[in-house]
Scaffold this active site. Structure first.
Site, PDB file in Angstrom:
ATOM      1  N   ASP A  68     -23.869  -9.964 -31.290  1.00 12.78           N
ATOM      2  CA  ASP A  68     -23.561 -10.217 -32.698  1.00 12.78           C
ATOM      3  C   ASP A  68     -22.158 -10.806 -32.793  1.00 12.78           C
ATOM      4  O   ASP A  68     -21.244 -10.354 -32.109  1.00 12.78           O
ATOM      5  CB  ASP A  68     -23.652  -8.894 -33.461  1.00 12.78           C
ATOM      6  N   LEU A  69     -22.034 -11.836 -33.616  1.00 12.87           N
ATOM      7  CA  LEU A  69     -20.715 -12.460 -33.754  1.00 12.87           C
ATOM      8  C   LEU A  69     -19.887 -11.649 -34.749  1.00 12.87           C
ATOM      9  O   LEU A  69     -20.365 -11.348 -35.836  1.00 12.87           O
ATOM     10  CB  LEU A  69     -20.848 -13.889 -34.255  1.00 12.87           C
ATOM     11  N   ASP A 124     -26.323 -14.269 -37.409  1.00  7.25           N
ATOM     12  CA  ASP A 124     -25.413 -14.444 -36.272  1.00  7.25           C
ATOM     13  C   ASP A 124     -25.767 -13.481 -35.151  1.00  7.25           C
ATOM     14  O   ASP A 124     -24.921 -13.090 -34.370  1.00  7.25           O
ATOM     15  CB  ASP A 124     -23.953 -14.256 -36.731  1.00  7.25           C
TER      16      ASP A 124
END
Ligand code: C2E
Ligand code: CA
Ligand code: CA
Length: 696
Positions: A294-295, A337
């Protein structure tokens, strides 16, 4: 001659030549068109006798059909040969009545087996083409051989036996066409050989009966050839259509499993791969690993630079991650994301960790966009089969949990699911159960922690902090139970109850003491929740300029527009807004400017090292300077020692909070605290900047 040699004189000649040319061109055109038509017809005729090898699907379909039909044809051929040999046995030479059936049996058995075999051992395209070509050659040869034998036998038999031969040849001819319909050249050449030989032979007899038979046979043959040609055209176009359909379906399938933005496999494919791996492990107990990436901070890229910029970051992030994943690692985009990783390799924990570090490292590098450079980072959670779970749901859930853990404890780093996490999940589940059944009115209370203006040497505010004393679990830290409450609308109930209490307490304090209250992301994320909060503030009767509401950056970035609208309506009431835990997220100056924020609270993690770490001091100093420039109030949290206070004071900070000034205390102790607290020593410590910061 007048005009001779002049340019005009050349004209008739030119005209003459051109007429000649025209004529000659015309003739040539006629000749060419005719010739072309003839050559086209010849080419078309030749094509009828050529095996088509340009379409592998067609070739395989032919092999499949012929593998059933040709052995049958050979069987019919053999039975017919046997029957004719039997009716001519003793009349015709043994070489024909015995020798020929034996040779036929051997040849047809070999040929038949060659075709039956293809049902069980499929041929590649080249071998399949070879077999079709061989069958095309073999068809007229074996037909011619059989016809030759028939012609020879014809001379030995009486009228009945001759009738038998004629009947056999007719049957052979029909079965030749029908059984070889899927191999047009073979069917046509066998039919052609039969027709020519048959007609020639019967016509040569001069007998009217045979002439009639020959004529009707030729008509039947012509009709059958027509049927054959139509059938072949339909068969070939059906296969072409199937091929096209298959290609379209394949393309649709590919698109359905692909994320159109990053061109990575999508969520559907990620889970089908996961299911596939689990199915495989029924036989093979090999370890594999499931990961979720996950960003961190991606949301603010979208909010600040727009969705096109966000898309660019996602595409680039996908590219970078793909570059560091070896071929046993498949990367997918699960949505937003979030990316999925599946490592189909028996890696040990150190190797998985190393892969995670590689992924995190490439995400950490700045992303260059047309409007500027942005920085995000990525956290990764891994769960390995079989330790972490034996179903796809469990593995994904645990990888996701590890990710969550990474985001909270090791942001920008990988975490592999372990037994400790398992214990924590159980603890968390228990906490959640207890909180759901808690009597929140009596079990949850508020403590208040002082906030001090060190320049004036006075307590200026108290932050309200929740405390849960569970009869079953004892005291539970607020960051733990608030996090659980935030998973449902329980948090909104909690906020309403605690805000009412905090304001009621603050009303009993001197008028110059403010109250600071923490809002959660769910409070900001809905209009209804904000309207409730506004109603509580209005009903409290306390001056709104004595109230500060603390929000965190994570709360703001959940839904930028809604959060902004919520803050605007609170601001319109006259309350102050503080940005809590500044420095722990992705705080950017422009970001702070987009929200109606009055103060920032520098997170205590900066204070911890402020005495020893030069760079930490530089950061705090620049944040304080920035807040001055932006005309924002600035509070430093986590002041635990007098030395820290001195250092921070020198860096220009005037408002502080921390155990050194007072731990969070029950409401009953606040007034006594205000009376006894003495901060005169702080006033004596000189400020580095000299210029006072904006009062809180
Ligand atoms: P926060 O808003 O950053 O609150 C400050 C936390 O730091 C408090 O922890 C406080 O006790 C602690 N603290 C203050 N001074 C010092 C110090 O000098 N050293 C150290 N080590 N810690 C110090 P607490 O009360 O455990 O609260 C933790 C977090 O829980 C809060 O962080 C806040 O995010 C959340 N929280 C607490 N009460 C509420 C509430 O009523 N509503 C919401 N939404 N969140 C709350
Ligand atoms: Ca706070
Ligand atoms: Ca804080």
């Amino acid at each position: 001659m007048p005009g001779r040699g002049k340019p005009t004189a050349a004209l008739p000649e030119v005209r003459h030549v051109s007429r000649r040319q025209k004529i000659s061109h015309g003739v040539a055109r006629v000749t060419t068109t005719k010739g072309r038509r003839i050559s086209t017809s010849i080419a078309g005729l030749c094509a009828l006798f050529r095996v088509r090898t340009d379409n592998p699907e067609l070739v395989q379909a032919q092999i499949k059909a012929l593998s059933r039909q040709l052995p049958l044809l050979f069987f019919i051929g053999f039975v017919n040969t046997l029957a004719v040999a039997w009716t001519h046995y003793g009349v015709a030479p043994d070489l024909i009545t015995i020798g020929f059936p034996v040779v036929t049996a051997i040849v047809y058995s070999v040929l038949g087996w060659t075709w039956v075999k293809t049902r069980y051992w499929p041929l590649n395209h080249a071998d399949a083409c070879r077999l079709l070509k061989a069958a095309t050659l073999q068809a007229p040869v074996s037909t011619a051989a059989s016809l030759a034998v028939a012609v020879v036998l014809f001379q030995y038999g009486d009228a009945y036996a001759q009738g038998h031969v004629v009947f056999t040849v007719g049957v052979a001819m029909i079965s030749c066409i029908f059984c070889q319909m899927h191999l047009r050249p073979a069917a046509l050449s066998a039919t052609g050989v039969t027709a020519i030989a048959f007609a020639a032979f019967f016509l040569s007899t001069g007998r009217p009966v045979f002439l009639a038979i020959a004529l009707s046979m030729l008509l039947v043959l012509a009709a059958m050839v027509y049927i054959l040609l139509v059938f072949w055209r339909d068969f070939a176009s059906m296969i072409d259509f199937q091929k096209e359909l298959g290609a379209t379906q394949l393309e649709n399938l590919r698109l359905a499993n692909l994320d159109s933005l990053t061109e990575l496999p999508n969520r559907r494919q990620y889970f089908s791969k996961l299911h596939e791996l689990l199915r495989r492990t029924a036989t093979d107990k090999r370890r594999f690993v499931v990961g979720v990436v996950d960003l961190d901070g991606f949301k603010s890229v979208n909010d600040l630079y727009g969705h096109t910029a966000g898309d660019r970051v996602l595409v680039e992030a996908a590219r970078r991650m793909r570059d560091v994943c070896h071929d046993k690692v498949s990367l997918s985009r699960l949505g937003g994301d979030e990316f999925g990783v599946i490592v189909d390799d028996d890696l040990d924990d150190a190797e998985i960790h190393a892969l995670g570090v590689r992924i995190c490292d490439v995400l950490q590098a700045p992303f260059v966009l047309p409007d500027g450079v942005v920085e995000v980072s990525g956290s990764v959670g891994f769960a390995a089969f079989p330790e972490a779970g034996s179903t796809s749901e469990l593995l994904y859930e645990r990888a996701d949990y590890s990710l969550y853990y990474a985001k909270h404890h090791h942001r920008g780093r990988p975490v592999i699911f372990s037994i400790e996490h398992e214990t924590e999940i159980r603890k968390f589940a228990k906490l959640e159960r207890c909180l759901r059944h808690a009597e929140i009115e009596s079990e949850i209370s508020l403590h208040f922690q002082p906030i001090v203006d060190v320049q004036r040497g006075a307590t200026v505010a108290f932050e309200a902090l929740a405390r849960w004393d569970s009869p079953e679990l004892g005291r539970v830290a607020p960051d733990v139970f608030i996090r659980i409450a935030e998973r449902s609308d329980l948090i909104n109930r909690l906020t309403r109850m605690l805000l009412r209490r905090a304001l009621a307490e603050a009303k009993t304090w001197p008028d110059d003491i403010r109250v600071s209250f923490n809002l959660s992301m769910r409070d900001l994320g809905s209009r209804e929740a904000i309207l409730n909060i506004i109603a509580i503030i209005e009903a409290s009767g306390i001056a709104t300029n004595r109230i500060d509401l603390e929000v965190t950056e994570t709360a703001l970035i959940q839904d930028f527009d809604q959060a902004n609208a919520s803050l605007q309506s609170l601001k319109a009431l006259g309350v102050g807004i503080s940005l809590d835990d500044f420095g722990t997220g992705y705080s950017s100056l422009s970001y702070v400017r987009r929200f109606p924020i009055d103060k920032i609270k520098i997170d205590r993690s900066f204070v911890r090292e402020v005495e020893t770490d030069e760079s930490c001091r530089a950061i705090v100093k620049s944040v304080i300077y920035m807040s001055q420039t932006l005309k924002l109030g600035c509070i430093v949290e986590g002041m635990e020692t007098r030395d820290q206070v001195r250092v921070l004071r020198r860096l220009g900070c005037t408002t502080m909070q921390g155990y050194h000034f007072g731990k969070p205390m029950p409401a009953t102790e606040v007034l006594a605290f205000l009376e006894t607290a003495d901060w005169s020593w702080c006033v004596e410590t000189p400020s580095f900047h000299g210029a006072p910061l904006r009062a809180v």
